[in-house]
Design a protein around this motif. Structure first.
Motif, PDB file in Angstrom:
ATOM      1  N   MET A 122      45.198  35.728  39.316  1.00  0.00           N
ATOM      2  CA  MET A 122      46.744  35.825  39.445  1.00  0.00           C
ATOM      3  C   MET A 122      47.219  36.270  37.998  1.00  0.00           C
ATOM      4  N   ARG A 126      49.753  39.332  37.376  1.00  0.00           N
ATOM      5  CA  ARG A 126      50.917  39.354  36.787  1.00  0.00           C
ATOM      6  C   ARG A 126      51.071  40.327  35.945  1.00  0.00           C
ATOM      7  N   THR A 129      52.161  43.265  37.490  1.00  0.00           N
ATOM      8  CA  THR A 129      53.547  43.377  38.131  1.00  0.00           C
ATOM      9  C   THR A 129      54.353  43.825  36.846  1.00  0.00           C
TER      10      THR A 129
ATOM     11  N   MET B  34      52.010  27.591  45.241  1.00  0.00           N
ATOM     12  CA  MET B  34      51.283  28.244  46.359  1.00  0.00           C
ATOM     13  C   MET B  34      50.185  27.198  47.027  1.00  0.00           C
ATOM     14  N   ASP B 198      52.324  34.608  49.196  1.00  0.00           N
ATOM     15  CA  ASP B 198      52.190  35.970  48.933  1.00  0.00           C
ATOM     16  C   ASP B 198      51.729  36.067  47.543  1.00  0.00           C
ATOM     17  N   ALA B 199      50.673  36.415  47.117  1.00  0.00           N
ATOM     18  CA  ALA B 199      50.194  36.682  45.689  1.00  0.00           C
ATOM     19  C   ALA B 199      51.224  37.543  45.220  1.00  0.00           C
ATOM     20  N   ALA B 202      54.107  35.629  44.251  1.00  0.00           N
ATOM     21  CA  ALA B 202      53.621  34.719  43.126  1.00  0.00           C
ATOM     22  C   ALA B 202      53.612  35.403  41.975  1.00  0.00           C
ATOM     23  N   ALA B 203      53.061  36.666  41.749  1.00  0.00           N
ATOM     24  CA  ALA B 203      52.689  37.551  40.653  1.00  0.00           C
ATOM     25  C   ALA B 203      54.270  37.575  39.842  1.00  0.00           C
ATOM     26  N   ASP B 206      56.260  33.281  36.202  1.00  0.00           N
ATOM     27  CA  ASP B 206      55.696  33.095  34.869  1.00  0.00           C
ATOM     28  C   ASP B 206      54.279  32.419  34.974  1.00  0.00           C
ATOM     29  N   ARG B 207      54.097  31.689  35.978  1.00  0.00           N
ATOM     30  CA  ARG B 207      52.714  30.752  36.250  1.00  0.00           C
ATOM     31  C   ARG B 207      52.888  30.311  37.668  1.00  0.00           C
ATOM     32  N   GLU B 208      51.736  30.060  38.180  1.00  0.00           N
ATOM     33  CA  GLU B 208      51.795  29.305  39.489  1.00  0.00           C
ATOM     34  C   GLU B 208      51.035  28.101  39.364  1.00  0.00           C
ATOM     35  N   VAL B 210      49.050  25.080  42.559  1.00  0.00           N
ATOM     36  CA  VAL B 210      48.421  25.281  43.928  1.00  0.00           C
ATOM     37  C   VAL B 210      48.576  23.610  44.420  1.00  0.00           C
ATOM     38  N   ARG B 212      47.311  21.389  47.021  1.00  0.00           N
ATOM     39  CA  ARG B 212      46.129  20.974  47.879  1.00  0.00           C
ATOM     40  C   ARG B 212      46.216  19.606  48.449  1.00  0.00           C
ATOM     41  N   SER B 217      47.623  21.083  41.603  1.00  0.00           N
ATOM     42  CA  SER B 217      46.786  21.310  40.592  1.00  0.00           C
ATOM     43  C   SER B 217      47.310  22.459  40.116  1.00  0.00           C
ATOM     44  N   PRO B 219      45.969  25.159  37.250  1.00  0.00           N
ATOM     45  CA  PRO B 219      44.765  25.661  36.619  1.00  0.00           C
ATOM     46  C   PRO B 219      45.044  25.687  34.964  1.00  0.00           C
ATOM     47  N   TYR B 220      46.184  25.923  34.593  1.00  0.00           N
ATOM     48  CA  TYR B 220      46.340  26.198  33.159  1.00  0.00           C
ATOM     49  C   TYR B 220      46.353  24.925  32.298  1.00  0.00           C
ATOM     50  N   ALA B 224      40.897  24.393  33.958  1.00  0.00           N
ATOM     51  CA  ALA B 224      39.783  25.402  34.400  1.00  0.00           C
ATOM     52  C   ALA B 224      39.940  26.783  34.081  1.00  0.00           C
ATOM     53  N   VAL B 225      41.056  27.117  33.350  1.00  0.00           N
ATOM     54  CA  VAL B 225      40.960  28.346  32.747  1.00  0.00           C
ATOM     55  C   VAL B 225      41.301  28.171  31.153  1.00  0.00           C
TER      56      VAL B 225
END
Ligand code: ATP
Ligand code: MG
Lengths: 174, 226
Positions: A122, A126, A129, B34, B198-199, B202-203, B206-208, B210, B212, B217, B219-220, B224-225
């Protein structure tokens, strides 16, 4: 290159002979392109030289008289590799697939890895984009090409994430 | 933080849709939500926007509890501080484009002349200047979504909530609609929370995050990242 890491991962389950490693590699990751024996032994040789596996000679003859075992250093390398998202370039399916299957096989956090990979993809989406926003039409179309491929990876990541439980059972049953 | 969900849970009967969902969004941020179908994205959006009351947990907007406000104060807030864009079905098909865009202003007792001027200005910004007199039932999907965006932004909201705003559009049209939504919201300093599968959409954020199984969650922030 995923072969050394895949072999190392397979060895983390239990010490094995080169022949068994080749058979398991072909079953899970070969996809119609079996690993040549020569490559199995040369890879194991390099891994032994680097201290990531040890080879224990057994009585008898033939090339497969060595039983290989993973070392703590090798284990550490597998753990790091499995947790680390791959750079977000298109056409990565086989690397992603290898990481997911190995993680499940070894009881590692496959879902966590997929989340990290998803975020890495992702982030690249970005950036692309942004390229499109400031660039010419040709820049935009090139960025679009990359984005559609990343999108395909992302769909695969989501589908795999949704089926992780079933895949774990398949992997453990083999 | 302009808007926040803190351990928000919400069930439909015995179906849990949200389980202690957390989300914090800073003022001016554009966040994509998402996650798989049925994971609780729309429910989260409705809780944040004060359309649903959570069973437990808290919703904060601009330093105030939103979930404990009475119905009247909450719908007042929705009308003045929030804008909404949905996949479809939010425009009144018998009314003209201009009337649809003016509607939230007239509900807020803006004078008609002034409302007309503001609607015209927003139709211009959404490249709809020629369509003001058209009934919205006669528009293409992409045009209708641009009208919906004009209507969402005409009240100068602090937060825009969008649920699959491009879900029914093709790639290029969806991209155009999304660029207008995000670009204009940024110009206005508005915060945007957009639910999408739609990715590419979402892109644009500024951020996404998720969703579930009713949990968010990020990721930032979960590490996880790196
Ligand atoms: N009105 C309702 N009555 C009963 N159950 C509902 C209702 N609305 C949603 N649910 C349930 O709550 C859960 C979350 O639904 P929600 O609509 O928030 O998901 P979503 O993530 O927006 O899904 P989608 O991507 O398909 O729009 C689902 O299990 C759904 O079946
Ligand atoms: Mg929904």
């Amino acid at each position: 290159m995923t072969v050394p890491l895949a072999l190392l991962g397979l060895l983390e389950r239990e010490p094995s002979h080169g022949y068994d490693l080749k058979r398991d590699y072909d079953t899970f990751f070969g996809r119609g392109r079996p690993l040549p024996f020569g490559q199995v032994y040369s890879t194991l040789g390099r891994l032994a030289r680097d201290g990531k596996v040890t080879g224990q000679s057994e009585p008898g003859d033939g090339p497969d008289r060595k039983r290989y075992a993973i070392t703590p250093l090798g284990r550490q390398e597998v753990a790091t590799w499995l947790a680390e998202p791959v750079a977000a370039e298109p056409y990565l399916q086989t690397v992603l697939f290898t990481k997911v299957v190995l993680a499940l096989m070894l009881g590692r956090d496959a879902a966590g890895y997929l989340d990290a990979q998803r975020a890495t993809h992702m982030r690249r989406m970005r950036e692309l984009t942004e390229v499109k926003r400031g660039g010419s039409l040709t820049d935009a179309l090139l960025a679009d090409h990359a984005m559609f491929h990343l999108e395909a990876d992302l769909r695969w990541i989501d589908v795999t994430q949704a089926r992780l439980g079933a895949l774990a059972e398949t992997v453990r049953a083999s | 933080m302009i808007i926040e969900a803190r351990k928000v849970s919400r069930s439909y009967g015995s179906t849990p849709a949200l389980r202690e969902a957390d989300l914090s969004v800073a003022a001016g941020e554009v966040v994509a939500v998402m996650g798989p179908s049925g994971s609780g994205k729309s429910t989260l959006l409705h809780c944040l926007a004060g359309i649903f009351t959570p069973d437990s947990g808290e919703v904060w907007f601009d330093g105030r509890r939103l979930d404990t406000l009475d119905d009247g104060r909450r719908s007042e807030l929705r009308r003045t501080a929030f804008g909404f864009v949905f996949q479809f079905g939010q425009l009144v098909p018998e009314l003209t484009v201009t009337d649809n865009v003016m509607l939230p202003l007239l509900l807020g007792r803006t004078r008609r002349k002034h409302a007309e001027r503001r609607a015209a200005e927003w139709l211009e910004r959404l490249e709809l200047a020629d369509l003001g007199g058209r009934r919205t039932g006669e528009l293409s999907g992409g045009q209708a979504q641009r009208v919906a965006i004009a209507r969402a932004l005409v009240t100068r909201p602090r937060v825009v909530f969008a649920d699959e705003p491009t879900g029914a559009l093709d790639t290029l049209t969806g991209e155009h609609v999304m660029n207008l939504l995000v670009g204009l919201a940024r110009e206005e300093g508005a915060t945007v929370i957009v639910v999408t599968h739609d990715a590419r959409v979402a892109a644009c954020a500024d951020r996404e995050v998720v969703v579930r199984d009713g949990r968010v969650s990020d990721p930032y922030t979960t590490g996880a990242v790196r």
